[in-house]
Design a protein around this motif. Structure first.
Motif, PDB file in Angstrom:
ATOM      1  N   LEU A   1       0.831  -1.206   0.000  1.00 48.61           N
ATOM      2  CA  LEU A   1       0.000   0.000   0.000  1.00 48.61           C
ATOM      3  C   LEU A   1       0.864   1.253   0.000  1.00 48.61           C
ATOM      4  O   LEU A   1       0.590   2.203  -0.738  1.00 48.61           O
ATOM      5  N   VAL A   2       1.905   1.265   0.801  1.00 50.35           N
ATOM      6  CA  VAL A   2       2.796   2.426   0.850  1.00 50.35           C
ATOM      7  C   VAL A   2       3.418   2.677  -0.518  1.00 50.35           C
ATOM      8  O   VAL A   2       3.477   3.813  -1.003  1.00 50.35           O
ATOM      9  N   THR A   3       3.868   1.612  -1.175  1.00 49.67           N
ATOM     10  CA  THR A   3       4.444   1.757  -2.520  1.00 49.67           C
ATOM     11  C   THR A   3       3.406   2.293  -3.492  1.00 49.67           C
ATOM     12  O   THR A   3       3.715   3.158  -4.324  1.00 49.67           O
ATOM     13  N   ALA A   4       2.171   1.803  -3.402  1.00 46.50           N
ATOM     14  CA  ALA A   4       1.110   2.285  -4.286  1.00 46.50           C
ATOM     15  C   ALA A   4       0.866   3.774  -4.093  1.00 46.50           C
ATOM     16  O   ALA A   4       0.673   4.519  -5.068  1.00 46.50           O
ATOM     17  N   VAL A   5       0.879   4.228  -2.851  1.00 47.18           N
ATOM     18  CA  VAL A   5       0.667   5.657  -2.587  1.00 47.18           C
ATOM     19  C   VAL A   5       1.839   6.472  -3.127  1.00 47.18           C
ATOM     20  O   VAL A   5       1.644   7.549  -3.719  1.00 47.18           O
ATOM     21  N   HIS A   6       3.064   5.989  -2.934  1.00 41.83           N
ATOM     22  CA  HIS A   6       4.239   6.641  -3.534  1.00 41.83           C
ATOM     23  C   HIS A   6       4.048   6.802  -5.047  1.00 41.83           C
ATOM     24  O   HIS A   6       4.309   7.873  -5.613  1.00 41.83           O
ATOM     25  N   GLU A   7       3.637   5.737  -5.697  1.00 39.76           N
ATOM     26  CA  GLU A   7       3.489   5.758  -7.151  1.00 39.76           C
ATOM     27  C   GLU A   7       2.377   6.723  -7.587  1.00 39.76           C
ATOM     28  O   GLU A   7       2.507   7.424  -8.596  1.00 39.76           O
ATOM     29  N   ILE A   8       1.283   6.756  -6.828  1.00 37.46           N
ATOM     30  CA  ILE A   8       0.203   7.691  -7.138  1.00 37.46           C
ATOM     31  C   ILE A   8       0.685   9.126  -6.956  1.00 37.46           C
ATOM     32  O   ILE A   8       0.426   9.998  -7.802  1.00 37.46           O
ATOM     33  N   ALA A   9       1.409   9.382  -5.873  1.00 35.03           N
ATOM     34  CA  ALA A   9       1.895  10.735  -5.599  1.00 35.03           C
ATOM     35  C   ALA A   9       2.840  11.232  -6.689  1.00 35.03           C
ATOM     36  O   ALA A   9       2.929  12.442  -6.937  1.00 35.03           O
ATOM     37  N   ARG A  10       3.518  10.317  -7.339  1.00 28.36           N
ATOM     38  CA  ARG A  10       4.445  10.717  -8.405  1.00 28.36           C
ATOM     39  C   ARG A  10       3.720  11.268  -9.622  1.00 28.36           C
ATOM     40  O   ARG A  10       4.269  12.093 -10.358  1.00 28.36           O
ATOM     41  N   VAL A  11       2.467  10.860  -9.843  1.00 24.19           N
ATOM     42  CA  VAL A  11       1.812  11.201 -11.114  1.00 24.19           C
ATOM     43  C   VAL A  11       0.586  12.099 -10.969  1.00 24.19           C
ATOM     44  O   VAL A  11      -0.005  12.477 -11.972  1.00 24.19           O
ATOM     45  N   VAL A  12       0.190  12.429  -9.744  1.00 22.98           N
ATOM     46  CA  VAL A  12      -0.964  13.322  -9.585  1.00 22.98           C
ATOM     47  C   VAL A  12      -0.550  14.584  -8.842  1.00 22.98           C
ATOM     48  O   VAL A  12       0.402  14.591  -8.067  1.00 22.98           O
ATOM     49  N   ARG A  13      -1.315  15.645  -9.079  1.00 21.68           N
ATOM     50  CA  ARG A  13      -1.061  16.932  -8.419  1.00 21.68           C
ATOM     51  C   ARG A  13      -2.067  17.210  -7.317  1.00 21.68           C
ATOM     52  O   ARG A  13      -1.827  18.051  -6.457  1.00 21.68           O
ATOM     53  N   VAL A  14      -3.204  16.543  -7.365  1.00 19.80           N
ATOM     54  CA  VAL A  14      -4.276  16.807  -6.409  1.00 19.80           C
ATOM     55  C   VAL A  14      -4.003  16.068  -5.087  1.00 19.80           C
ATOM     56  O   VAL A  14      -3.189  15.137  -5.056  1.00 19.80           O
TER      57      VAL A  14
END
Length: 268
Positions: free
Chosen positions: A65-78
């Protein structure tokens, strides 16, 4: 990807009006949701678990889950809010550590649920999450979920009163919002929104009022939960079955619609 404390206040502010919140499960779905116009992106614990081949209900290792959040944070601005189930532990100290990891990955909001566990434990977890946010210097939005309705923790005629009773304690424990999945009746939604002292989040399900009515009733947020994931998987299933049955390239190609240029999308 470092913590994103600058996203916390804007995320809180979204609850002053009414927030329609789609739930994603990976970086690709999160970016698509953002491009569709979402003002914030949530994860669905079940959708993230299923996408990685795990059952929902603390079945997903917190590291994934932590890795998934890292990956999401890399590609979204919101702003990003993370469905943290019950904190992925019933040890309160471990819950605080887990929430700290999600904040460090880029989350500025969490869902934290009670399920069928003791109410007092839920309150302790909320306090632990608040501590994690304060230690990280992030004004964490703690969306405290109570399953009074969803899991029928009390008889139906007692559900509203029990939810409001829990809401009072949840507010005192330091939560930022109240999530009541399974409540659909307009009168009950209005009463809970008026009496809970917190922004009320309702789950999108058949029978739930539409966004405009929810707003008029006093709710502040509606979230998609697993619905978008399930819609995507239904499309995958239909396309795969048709192609396996017919091997028809034209039909398969037609199902694509007019896809965006994903290479271009993820270069920015």
């Amino acid at each position: 990807m470092p913590a994103r404390p600058q996203d916390a206040e804007p995320f809180h502010a979204l609850h002053r009006d009414f927030l329609i919140l789609p739930n994603a499960w990976d970086a690709g779905s999160a970016r698509v949701v953002q491009e569709a116009g979402a003002k914030a992106v949530a994860t669905s614990s079940a959708a993230v678990a299923w996408a990685h081949g795990y059952a929902d209900g603390h079945g997903l290792p917190i590291s994934i889950l932590v890795t998934a959040v890292h990956e999401i944070a890399r590609v979204v601005r919101v702003p990003i809010t993370v469905d943290a189930e019950g904190g992925y532990s019933d040890d309160v100290a471990q819950v605080e550590k887990n929430i700290a990891l999600l904040i460090d990955a880029g989350g500025v909001g969490i869902n934290l649920e009670d399920g069928k566990l003791p109410h007092e434990l839920h309150l302790q977890k909320i306090e632990a999450a608040r501590n994690a946010g304060e230690r990280a210097g992030v004004k964490l939005f703690i969306n405290a979920r109570t399953d009074v309705y969803l899991k029928q923790l009390v008889p139906a005629e007692q559900a509203q009163a029990e939810t409001l009773k829990r809401a009072k304690a949840i507010l005192e424990a330091g939560a930022s919002g109240l999530f009541v999945p399974g409540v659909f009746d307009a009168g009950e939604i209005k009463a809970i929104a008026a009496g809970c002292g917190l922004p009320l989040n309702v789950m999108a399900r058949p029978g739930a009022p539409k966004a405009a009515e929810l707003k008029a009733l006093g709710a502040k947020r509606v979230s998609a939960a697993t619905s978008i994931y399930n819609a995507a998987m239904a499309a995958v299933t239909d396309a795969a079955r048709e192609f396996l049955t017919e091997g028809d390239s034209e039909k398969l190609w037609a199902r694509r619609g007019a896809p965006v240029d994903y290479n271009a999308l993820f270069r920015t």
